[in-house]
Design an enzyme around this catalytic site. Structure first.
Site, PDB file in Angstrom:
ATOM      1  N   GLU A  10       1.607  -2.196   8.746  1.00 20.40           N
ATOM      2  CA  GLU A  10       0.342  -2.925   8.566  1.00 20.40           C
ATOM      3  C   GLU A  10       0.629  -4.283   7.935  1.00 20.40           C
ATOM      4  OE1 GLU A  10      -1.535   0.004   6.169  1.00 20.40           O
ATOM      5  OE2 GLU A  10      -2.245   1.174   7.857  1.00 20.40           O
ATOM      6  N   GLU A  18      -2.249   5.862  13.154  1.00 25.26           N
ATOM      7  CA  GLU A  18      -2.760   6.535  11.970  1.00 25.26           C
ATOM      8  C   GLU A  18      -4.271   6.694  12.101  1.00 25.26           C
ATOM      9  OE1 GLU A  18      -1.743   4.764   8.235  1.00 25.26           O
ATOM     10  OE2 GLU A  18       0.355   4.422   8.786  1.00 25.26           O
TER      11      GLU A  18
END
Length: 536
Positions: free
Chosen positions: A187, A327
Site C-alpha cells: 500500500e 486484502e
C-alpha cells in the site's frame, strides 16, 4: 488503507499511512521463454479463494524482519495444509526486507532470510497452491527502516535499491512455474489520506515499471509469469483514475500471444471502514440483512461494493488485465454484538461473489489474531479453524470445495463458529428419484444470489460426460458460473461439465455453481435432470 496489523493484544501498526540505468545481472534468452498456460479469466477462476498469511514474514522489530515479531508462531507445513484443506487455493505471503538488505551498491539480501522466504513459499507451492509474495512493509513511513518512500528526496538511490532487491528475489524463484506470482509492493503512498500527490504517484508508477522490467529480464518462467502491480495505496478510486499508469511489458516472453496480458492490478477493500476495521462497538452489522439500523453504516453497502468492483472490471478486466483484491475482511466485534460474525460472513460472501462477477480474484486478510478486533480464521498455534462460518461464506461465493487429498477440515476437528447464512438464504432442495442426487444451497442478498450445486452419481455405472438441466425461478438470470458452462441464462438452463469434472464414477460427485440476479424471488431451481434422468 493501512496493513491490518495486530498481535496478541497489541496493535502494532495503526491506520497508515523510467529508471533506465539499472544493471541486470541475469538476462533472458529466447530458449528460456516459458509461457504461462492460463489467460486472465482462466487464471482468476483457477486461483479460487485466497488467504493472507498476514503479520508474519512482513513483521519486524526495529526494522529487522522476523516472522514471530508480532506474536504469530513460526509458519509450519501443517498450517498451510489446514488452510488448503479448508478450500483455499491461493495464499498471499506478505514479505518485508528492510534491515535484511545490505549496503549499496549491491544491496544484498540476507541469505538466511531469502532461504526462509523460499521455505514458506514451498509449503504452499509444493501443495499445488497459487502463491503471491510481495515487498510489503518497506514502503510504510510508520515502519522503522522503511525506505521505499515515494516522496523522499533520494529517488535515484531508492530505485537502485528496489531494482537490486527484486532482481535477487526474482532470480531465486526463476524456475518456479506460474503458480508463483510476484507483487511489486503493498500500500504505497505518501501517508496522507486524500487525493494523490505528484510527483509521488509518478514515483509509484516508476517503481512498478522497474519491477516489471527487472523480473522479466531475470529469465526463466519470470519472462512470462503473472505480475501484480498496485496503484495509489491500493485504493480503487485512485487506481481507476488519478494518475495510475499500467507498466509496459516490453521484456516479456515472445511466445506469449500478442492479445494476452501477463499483468494483474492489485487493490484492497475495507469499505465501510467503520464496520470492517474501526475498533469500537458502534458499527457491528452490514448488508441488507442488518436488523439494527443504528449498528449499520450509512454507506458502503452492497450497491457501493458492486459499483467499486464494476469500476475495476470496466477499467482493467475489459482490457485483459485481471484484478486481484489482495486484502479484504472485517474485524471481530462479537464483544459488542453477538451477531457480528453473521454480518462478517455476509460481507465476505458478498465481496467474493461480487469480485467473481466482475472478473477479480480475492484473498482474505488474516492477521493471525483471534478474539476482539482480530481478523483470524485459524488458530495458528493449534492449527485449527476458528471462523468456519466466514470460511463457508467465502467458499459458497467462489464455488470452492475441499481438496480430496487434503487433511479434513470438518468442524468436528476444530473449534468453529456456526456457519452464517444470509437472511434470505434457501434450504437445500431435492426432489424425485433416480440414479443421481442433486442438492443446491442458495445464499441471497437484495438483488443477487449464489447457488452451489452438488451432483452425485448414485447409480452403478460410471458417467462420462454430463449435462445437468434445471429450471430457474421467474426473475432469476445467471451472470457468471464456475465448474461448468451454462446456457441459456434464464428459464430452463443446461449446465455442461468442465474438462476436469466430466467423469463421475459410482458414488462420485462434482460441485458446480453460479451467481445470478433476481427480482425478489431467490428460491432454488427445480426439476434437476442429469443426462435426461430426473435426480432426487
Amino acid at each position: 488503507m493501512s496493513s491490518r496489523v495486530r498481535t496478541a493484544g497489541l496493535a502494532i501498526l495503526a491506520a497508515t499511512m523510467a529508471f533506465a540505468g539499472a544493471v541486470y545481472g541475469v538476462t533472458r534468452s529466447a530458449s528460456a521463454d516459458v509461457v504461462a498456460q492460463l489467460n486472465g479469466p482462466q487464471l482468476v477462476a483457477d486461483m479460487g479463494a485466497g488467504w493472507n498469511l498476514g503479520n508474519t514474514l512482513e513483521a519486524n522489530i526495529n526494522g529487522i524482519p522476523s516472522e514471530t515479531a508480532w506474536g504469530n508462531p513460526v509458519v509450519t507445513q501443517a498450517l498451510i495444509d489446514r488452510v488448503r484443506a479448508s478450500g483455499f487455493k491461493t495464499i498471499r505471503i506478505p514479505v518485508s526486507y528492510l534491515g535484511h538488505i545490505g549496503a549499496g551498491p549491491d544491496y544484498t539480501v540476507n541469505a538466511a532470510w531469502l532461504n526462509r522466504i523460499q521455505e514458506v513459499v514451498d509449503y504452499a507451492y509444493s501443495r499445488g497452491l497459487y502463491v503471491l509474495i510481495n515487498m510489503h512493509g518497506d514502503g510504510y513511513k510508520s515502519v522503522s527502516g522503511s525506505w521505499l518512500i515515494c516522496d523522499a528526496a533520494s529517488q535515484t538511490a531508492i530505485r537502485e535499491k528496489y531494482q537490486k532487491v527484486w532482481q535477487q528475489v526474482a532470480t531465486r524463484f526463476q524456475s518456479y512455474n506460474e503458480h508463483l506470482i510476484f507483487e511489486s509492493m503493498n500500500e504505497n503512498f505518501d501517508g496522507q489520506y486524500g487525493n494523490p500527490t505528484q510527483p509521488c504517484y509518478s514515483n509509484i508508477n516508476a517503481y512498478n515499471q522497474i519491477f516489471v522490467d527487472t523480473v522479466r529480464r531475470t529469465g526463466g518462467t519470470n519472462a512470462s509469469r503473472w505480475l501484480l502491480v498496485p496503484g495509489w495505496n491500493t485504493n480503487i478510486d485512485h487506481t481507476v483514475g488519478s494518475g495510475f499508469v499500467i507498466p509496459t511489458d516490453q521484456y516479456r516472453a515472445s511466445t506469449i500471444p500478442a492479445g494476452e496480458q501477463r499483468l494483474m492490478i492489485s487493490v484492497h477493500y475495507y469499505d465501510p471502514w467503520d464496520f470492517a476495521g474501526q475498533e469500537d462497538g458502534t458499527i457491528t452489522q452490514w448488508g441488507a440483512g442488518a436488523t439494527n439500523p443504528a449498528k449499520k453504516s450509512v454507506w458502503g453497502q452492497e450497491d457501493f461494493m458492486d459499483g467499486q468492483l464494476k469500476k475495476m472490471r470496466d477499467t482493467f478486466v475489459a482490457r485483459g488485465y485481471p484484478v486481484f483484491v489482495g486484502e479484504y475482511g472485517s474485524i471481530d466485534k462479537t464483544a459488542y454484538d453477538s451477531s457480528n460474525n453473521r454480518y462478517r460472513a455476509d460481507y465476505a460472501r458478498t465481496l467474493v461473489a461480487t469480485a467473481k462477477k466482475y472478473g477479480a480474484a480475492t484473498a482474505y486478510w488474516d492477521n493471525g489474531y483471534n478474539g476482539q478486533h482480530g481478523f483470524g480464521l485459524f488458530n495458528r498455534s493449534s492449527v485449527t479453524v476458528t471462523q468456519q462460518g466466514i470460511i463457508d461464506a467465502i467458499m459458497s461465493a467462489v464455488g470452492g470445495s475441499l481438496p480430496s487429498s487434503s487433511p479434513s477440515a470438518s468442524p468436528s476437528s476444530s473449534p468453529s463458529v456456526s456457519p452464517s447464512a444470509s437472511p434470505s438464504s434457501s434450504p437445500s432442495s431435492s426432489s424425485g428419484t433416480g440414479t443421481c442426487r442433486v442438492t443446491s444451497a442458495v445464499n441471497a442478498w437484495n438483488t443477487g444470489l449464489t447457488n452451489s450445486i452438488a451432483i452425485t452419481n448414485t447409480g452403478t455405472t460410471a458417467i462420462n460426460g454430463w449435462t445437468l438441466a434445471f429450471t430457474l425461478p421467474a426473475g432469476q438470470s445467471i451472470v457468471s458460473g464456475w465448474s461448468a458452462s451454462y446456457s441459456p441464462a434464464s428459464g430452463t438452463v443446461t449446465a455442461t461439465n468442465a474438462s476436469y469434472n466430466g467423469s463421475l464414477p459410482p458414488g462420485g460427485s462434482a460441485t458446480i455453481g453460479y451467481q445470478a440476479n433476481h427480482t425478489g424471488n431467490a428460491a432454488a431451481p427445480t426439476g434437476f435432470k442429469l443426462n435426461g434422468t430426473t435426480c432426487n
